[in-house]
Design an enzyme around this catalytic site. Structure first.
Site, PDB file in Angstrom:
ATOM      1  N   ASP A   8       0.878  -1.168   0.000  1.00 52.01           N
ATOM      2  CA  ASP A   8       0.000   0.000   0.000  1.00 52.01           C
ATOM      3  C   ASP A   8       0.917   1.221   0.000  1.00 52.01           C
ATOM      4  OD1 ASP A   8       0.893   0.345   2.614  1.00 52.01           O
ATOM      5  OD2 ASP A   8      -1.095   0.399   3.521  1.00 52.01           O
ATOM      6  N   CYS A  65       3.189  -2.875   4.030  1.00 52.46           N
ATOM      7  CA  CYS A  65       2.331  -1.742   4.357  1.00 52.46           C
ATOM      8  C   CYS A  65       3.086  -0.936   5.405  1.00 52.46           C
ATOM      9  CB  CYS A  65       0.943  -2.183   4.815  1.00 52.46           C
ATOM     10  SG  CYS A  65       0.895  -3.216   6.282  1.00 52.46           S
ATOM     11  N   THR A  67       3.090  -0.890   8.713  1.00 49.20           N
ATOM     12  CA  THR A  67       3.637  -1.727   9.790  1.00 49.20           C
ATOM     13  C   THR A  67       3.885  -3.165   9.371  1.00 49.20           C
ATOM     14  OG1 THR A  67       1.397  -2.299  10.439  1.00 49.20           O
ATOM     15  CG2 THR A  67       2.408  -0.401  11.569  1.00 49.20           C
ATOM     16  N   HIS A  98      11.476 -23.063   9.903  1.00 47.33           N
ATOM     17  CA  HIS A  98      10.491 -23.760  10.735  1.00 47.33           C
ATOM     18  C   HIS A  98       9.065 -23.663  10.201  1.00 47.33           C
ATOM     19  CE1 HIS A  98      13.009 -23.771  14.725  1.00 47.33           C
ATOM     20  NE2 HIS A  98      13.701 -24.178  13.673  1.00 47.33           N
ATOM     21  N   HIS A 133       8.875 -30.026  11.547  1.00 42.39           N
ATOM     22  CA  HIS A 133       8.235 -28.739  11.228  1.00 42.39           C
ATOM     23  C   HIS A 133       7.113 -28.931  10.212  1.00 42.39           C
ATOM     24  CE1 HIS A 133      11.268 -26.871  13.622  1.00 42.39           C
ATOM     25  NE2 HIS A 133      12.230 -27.403  12.882  1.00 42.39           N
TER      26      HIS A 133
HETATM   27  C1  RB5 Z   1      -2.023   2.943   6.365  1.00 37.06           C
HETATM   28  O1  RB5 Z   1      -2.060   4.202   6.933  1.00 37.06           O
HETATM   29  C2  RB5 Z   1      -1.608   1.900   7.387  1.00 37.06           C
HETATM   30  O2  RB5 Z   1      -2.674   1.665   8.246  1.00 37.06           O
HETATM   31  C3  RB5 Z   1      -1.175   0.645   6.687  1.00 37.06           C
HETATM   32  O3  RB5 Z   1      -0.090   0.925   5.873  1.00 37.06           O
HETATM   33  C4  RB5 Z   1      -0.728  -0.508   7.560  1.00 37.06           C
HETATM   34  O4  RB5 Z   1       0.234  -0.123   8.472  1.00 37.06           O
HETATM   35  C5  RB5 Z   1      -1.811  -1.293   8.163  1.00 37.06           C
HETATM   36  O5  RB5 Z   1      -1.594  -2.295   8.843  1.00 37.06           O
END
Ligand code: RB5
Length: 141
Positions: A8, A65, A67, A98, A133
């Site tokens: 994203d 994304c 995080t 694993h 595993h």
């Molecule tokens: C987008 O702002 C953010 O929420 C997305 O990139 C991600 O971190 C979601 O898990």
């Protein structure tokens, strides 16, 4: 290896920088979007990659994304996907050895480029250990 990659807006910058890195390592990379830092919805891109993998288009996938959390949550809803969110090379290695992870999730707002490259290189270079595993994976896949 044939690798699908998608992000994203939160993962776009690191994804863009990772593509030539992966190509230099000798991999074939297919970018499934997004195509800019304009705001998009991460589930759309996770779905796209996971469905392409179900069709056998890629041997493995990388999702980014902000995080890595949203991408990993969506990807792990698919039975054929074992997505691993990794912030370090140790976890990346064990997710292959694993867990036989077939999708690597990264946080574009968590990692710097060098760390992301390190994680990706280790993840791609590590083989699944099989044995006990595989027995454990058979319990949920
Ligand atoms: C987008 O702002 C953010 O929420 C997305 O990139 C991600 O971190 C979601 O898990």
């Amino acid at each position: 290896m044939t690798i699908g990659i998608a992000s994203d807006h939160g993962g776009f910058a690191i994804k863009t920088a990772l593509i030539p890195f992966l190509q230099d390592l000798g991999h074939e990379v297919r970018d499934l979007g997004c195509d800019s830092e304009d705001s998009v919805n991460y589930p759309d891109f996770a779905d796209k990659l996971c469905l392409a993998m179900r069709d056998g288009l890629f041997e493995c996938g990388i999702l980014l994304c902000g995080t890595g959390l949203g991408m990993s949550m969506v990807a792990n809803r698919y039975r054929h996907i074992r997505a691993a969110l990794c912030h370090d090379a140790f976890t990346a290695r064990l997710s292959r050895e694993h867990n036989n992870a077939n999708v690597l999730c990264l946080g574009g707002r968590v990692l710097g480029l060098e760390l992301a490259q390190d994680i990706v290189a280790v993840w791609l270079a590590t083989e699944f250990a099989g044995g006990r595993h595989q027995n454990r994976i058979n319990l949920f896949c």
